[in-house]
Design a protein around this motif. Structure first.
Motif, PDB file in Angstrom:
ATOM      1  N   THR A 191       0.794  -1.237   0.000  1.00 31.11           N
ATOM      2  CA  THR A 191       0.000   0.000   0.000  1.00 31.11           C
ATOM      3  C   THR A 191       0.822   1.280   0.000  1.00 31.11           C
ATOM      4  O   THR A 191       0.250   2.373  -0.066  1.00 31.11           O
ATOM      5  CB  THR A 191      -0.933   0.031   1.224  1.00 31.11           C
ATOM      6  OG1 THR A 191      -0.152  -0.133   2.424  1.00 31.11           O
ATOM      7  CG2 THR A 191      -1.979  -1.075   1.136  1.00 31.11           C
ATOM      8  N   ASP A 227      -1.864   4.370   0.396  1.00 34.31           N
ATOM      9  CA  ASP A 227      -1.461   5.041   1.624  1.00 34.31           C
ATOM     10  C   ASP A 227      -0.835   6.403   1.357  1.00 34.31           C
ATOM     11  O   ASP A 227      -0.470   7.109   2.305  1.00 34.31           O
ATOM     12  CB  ASP A 227      -0.469   4.181   2.410  1.00 34.31           C
ATOM     13  CG  ASP A 227      -1.142   3.006   3.110  1.00 34.31           C
ATOM     14  OD1 ASP A 227      -2.391   2.964   3.117  1.00 34.31           O
ATOM     15  OD2 ASP A 227      -0.424   2.131   3.633  1.00 34.31           O
ATOM     16  N   GLN A 255      -2.252   8.913  -0.760  1.00 35.86           N
ATOM     17  CA  GLN A 255      -3.231   9.625  -1.582  1.00 35.86           C
ATOM     18  C   GLN A 255      -2.989  11.133  -1.617  1.00 35.86           C
ATOM     19  O   GLN A 255      -3.398  11.795  -2.577  1.00 35.86           O
ATOM     20  CB  GLN A 255      -4.647   9.315  -1.089  1.00 35.86           C
ATOM     21  CG  GLN A 255      -5.027   7.860  -1.279  1.00 35.86           C
ATOM     22  CD  GLN A 255      -6.449   7.550  -0.858  1.00 35.86           C
ATOM     23  OE1 GLN A 255      -7.383   8.229  -1.274  1.00 35.86           O
ATOM     24  NE2 GLN A 255      -6.624   6.535  -0.033  1.00 35.86           N
ATOM     25  N   LEU A 314     -11.357  11.282   2.181  1.00 33.27           N
ATOM     26  CA  LEU A 314     -10.746  10.222   1.378  1.00 33.27           C
ATOM     27  C   LEU A 314     -10.793   8.862   2.063  1.00 33.27           C
ATOM     28  O   LEU A 314     -10.865   7.826   1.398  1.00 33.27           O
ATOM     29  CB  LEU A 314      -9.292  10.584   1.042  1.00 33.27           C
ATOM     30  CG  LEU A 314      -9.082  11.826   0.170  1.00 33.27           C
ATOM     31  CD1 LEU A 314      -7.592  12.063  -0.058  1.00 33.27           C
ATOM     32  CD2 LEU A 314      -9.815  11.698  -1.158  1.00 33.27           C
ATOM     33  N   SER A 315     -10.731   8.848   3.374  1.00 35.15           N
ATOM     34  CA  SER A 315     -10.699   7.573   4.097  1.00 35.15           C
ATOM     35  C   SER A 315     -12.074   6.934   4.241  1.00 35.15           C
ATOM     36  O   SER A 315     -12.193   5.811   4.729  1.00 35.15           O
ATOM     37  CB  SER A 315     -10.089   7.773   5.488  1.00 35.15           C
ATOM     38  OG  SER A 315     -10.877   8.679   6.248  1.00 35.15           O
ATOM     39  N   GLN A 345     -13.030   2.948   0.006  1.00 33.56           N
ATOM     40  CA  GLN A 345     -11.832   2.371  -0.602  1.00 33.56           C
ATOM     41  C   GLN A 345     -11.960   2.463  -2.116  1.00 33.56           C
ATOM     42  O   GLN A 345     -12.776   1.753  -2.710  1.00 33.56           O
ATOM     43  CB  GLN A 345     -11.636   0.915  -0.196  1.00 33.56           C
ATOM     44  CG  GLN A 345     -10.440   0.262  -0.900  1.00 33.56           C
ATOM     45  CD  GLN A 345     -10.192  -1.147  -0.461  1.00 33.56           C
ATOM     46  OE1 GLN A 345      -9.439  -1.393   0.482  1.00 33.56           O
ATOM     47  NE2 GLN A 345     -10.818  -2.115  -1.127  1.00 33.56           N
TER      48      GLN A 345
END
Length: 430
Positions: A44, A52, A54, A82-83, A86
């Protein structure tokens, strides 16, 4: 030729290509880098395209999310949002644009539309968003040789490029395939599931249409994919690129001039010719794949059979058919082979129909002095060699359930006479 040399002339571009016996025996794969066992975090955060990281890319324009067996697009999220989901695919501006926002602004008086401007103001008014986009501008300026001593007003002057520009990147989620044991097991187009690949293609088409809608000065949007460093990829992480440009390009202009003389040329010189010479590799109801003729690199061509030339106006079934064959082409090629994926579609202002088609070019040779001096290109694999490699590979992949089961391969394909329905006048005549 009597000695086995195959001389080709590309009917669309005029490019001359020779395939010389013996030179095609070279392996297609590039030498592998020394493998290392993967740590958990490398899945990631191996590069700036990884999930991870972004905020290492410019502000996200949209993302494709899997939901309830389908696909949903979320647009214009702030950093704090964003979190919440997914993303399987993300659309972000390219940090280093080919055609910049300033190009459009200074040459055409372009300015972003109201919705993009409102989002820019919203992003800048968010504390984390403001820090993010200004950090992105600093990164770009430092890469251009600035010492970093830049006022905020100067930084803000560059912000529109990263919220309203016309060069975007579509980034896939995975860097490595799920469960990869070492660093050689990169996730490529051919390793996606059929539905994931459809999402990748549908999301790219959505982005393609959006760029046309937002820039009235752009008659064409170039879409391409560079896979692995020898094919021009900065990161060995699956992604496509879209670039709005203010001309159709030399290749498109050449083809359009010939198309006006022969509206059926994509059938006659493309799939019909391939059929008559046993160069059809595979097909399904909505698309057909054949070995390309007269390309500088070994090439697989995938044509949409749809009567609708514009990809964004095609039905989901038509797009899925095209996606499934393109997925098969990548799976058959293999993730170890560097390649370019080049999209060709009807420019938005063109008055004659042309079919959506995609070329996959294996970047397995280097152009050198002979090609530069003669403009005759030595291609290491003939169209027949491409066919044989792909057909053998596709049979195995289909038997293993790794490509679409409804794909017909080689001799299973029906005779392809005028199977491309892009020209309504010719379709009505038949």
């Amino acid at each position: 030729m009597a000695d086995g040399t195959i001389k080709q002339l590309n009917p669309f571009s005029g490019t001359q290509v020779w395939t010389v016996p013996g030179r095609g025996n070279r392996p297609l794969q590039i030498p592998k880098k020394e493998a290392h066992a993967l740590a958990e975090h490398e899945f990631t955060d191996s590069c700036n395209f990884c999930v991870d990281k972004q905020l290492h890319t410019p502000p996200e324009k949209s993302r494709m999310v899997s939901r309830d067996g389908g696909w949903v697009i979320h647009r214009d999220l702030l950093p704090g949002e964003l979190s919440g989901t997914q993303p399987e695919f993300r659309r972000v501006p390219n940090l280093f644009e080919i055609v910049s926002y300033d190009y459009w602004a200074q040459n055409y008086g372009f300015s972003m539309d109201e919705s993009r401007h409102n989002h820019m103001e919203r992003y800048l008014s968010d504390d984390e968003g403001r820090r993010h986009v200004l950090d992105i501008v600093r990164t770009r300026l430092k890469a251009s040789g600035h010492d970093g001593n830049v006022s905020e007003d100067e930084l803000l002057a560059h912000v529109p490029a990263y919220l309203g520009g016309g060069h975007d990147v579509i980034i896939a989620r995975r860097h490595y395939v799920d469960g990869a044991a070492d660093s050689t097991q990169l996730a490529s187009s051919g390793t996606l599931t059929l539905d994931e690949h459809y999402g990748f293609i549908a999301f790219t088409i959505d982005s393609l249409h959006d760029l046309y809608v937002r820039n009235r000065y752009a008659p064409y949007v170039s879409v391409f994919q560079n896979w692995l460093a020898p094919a021009g990829a900065s990161f060995e992480h699956l992604h496509k690129q879209l670039v709005a440009i203010d001309e159709r390009g030399v290749q498109a202009d050449l083809e359009i001039a010939k198309l006006r003389q022969n509206p059926n040329m994509y059938n006659e010189w493309g799939v019909n010719y391939a059929s008559y010479h046993n160069l059809i590799i595979a097909e399904n109801e909505h698309a057909i794949m054949c070995a390309g003729i007269g390309h500088r690199y070994p090439t697989i061509s995938v044509y949409s059979k749809s009567p609708t030339p514009e990809p964004w106006r095609q039905t989901e079934e038509e797009i899925r058919g095209m996606s499934d064959l393109l997925h098969a082409a990548h799976a058959g090629t293999g993730p170890e082979v560097p390649c370019n994926e080049e999209w060709h579609h009807k420019p938005i202002d063109l008055d004659v129909p042309m079919p959506w088609h995609i070329n996959i070019k294996w970047r397995v040779s280097t152009l050198a002095g002979f090609e530069g001096g003669t403009k005759v290109y030595v291609n290491t694999v003939s169209p027949y060699g491409i066919r044989d490699r792909m057909v053998s590979s596709l049979y195995k992949l289909r038997d293993a359930g790794k490509i679409a089961g409804d794909i017909r391969i080689a001799a299973e394909c029906a005779p392809a006479r005028n199977t491309l329905l892009y020209n309504p006048a010719l379709h009505q005549q038949r």
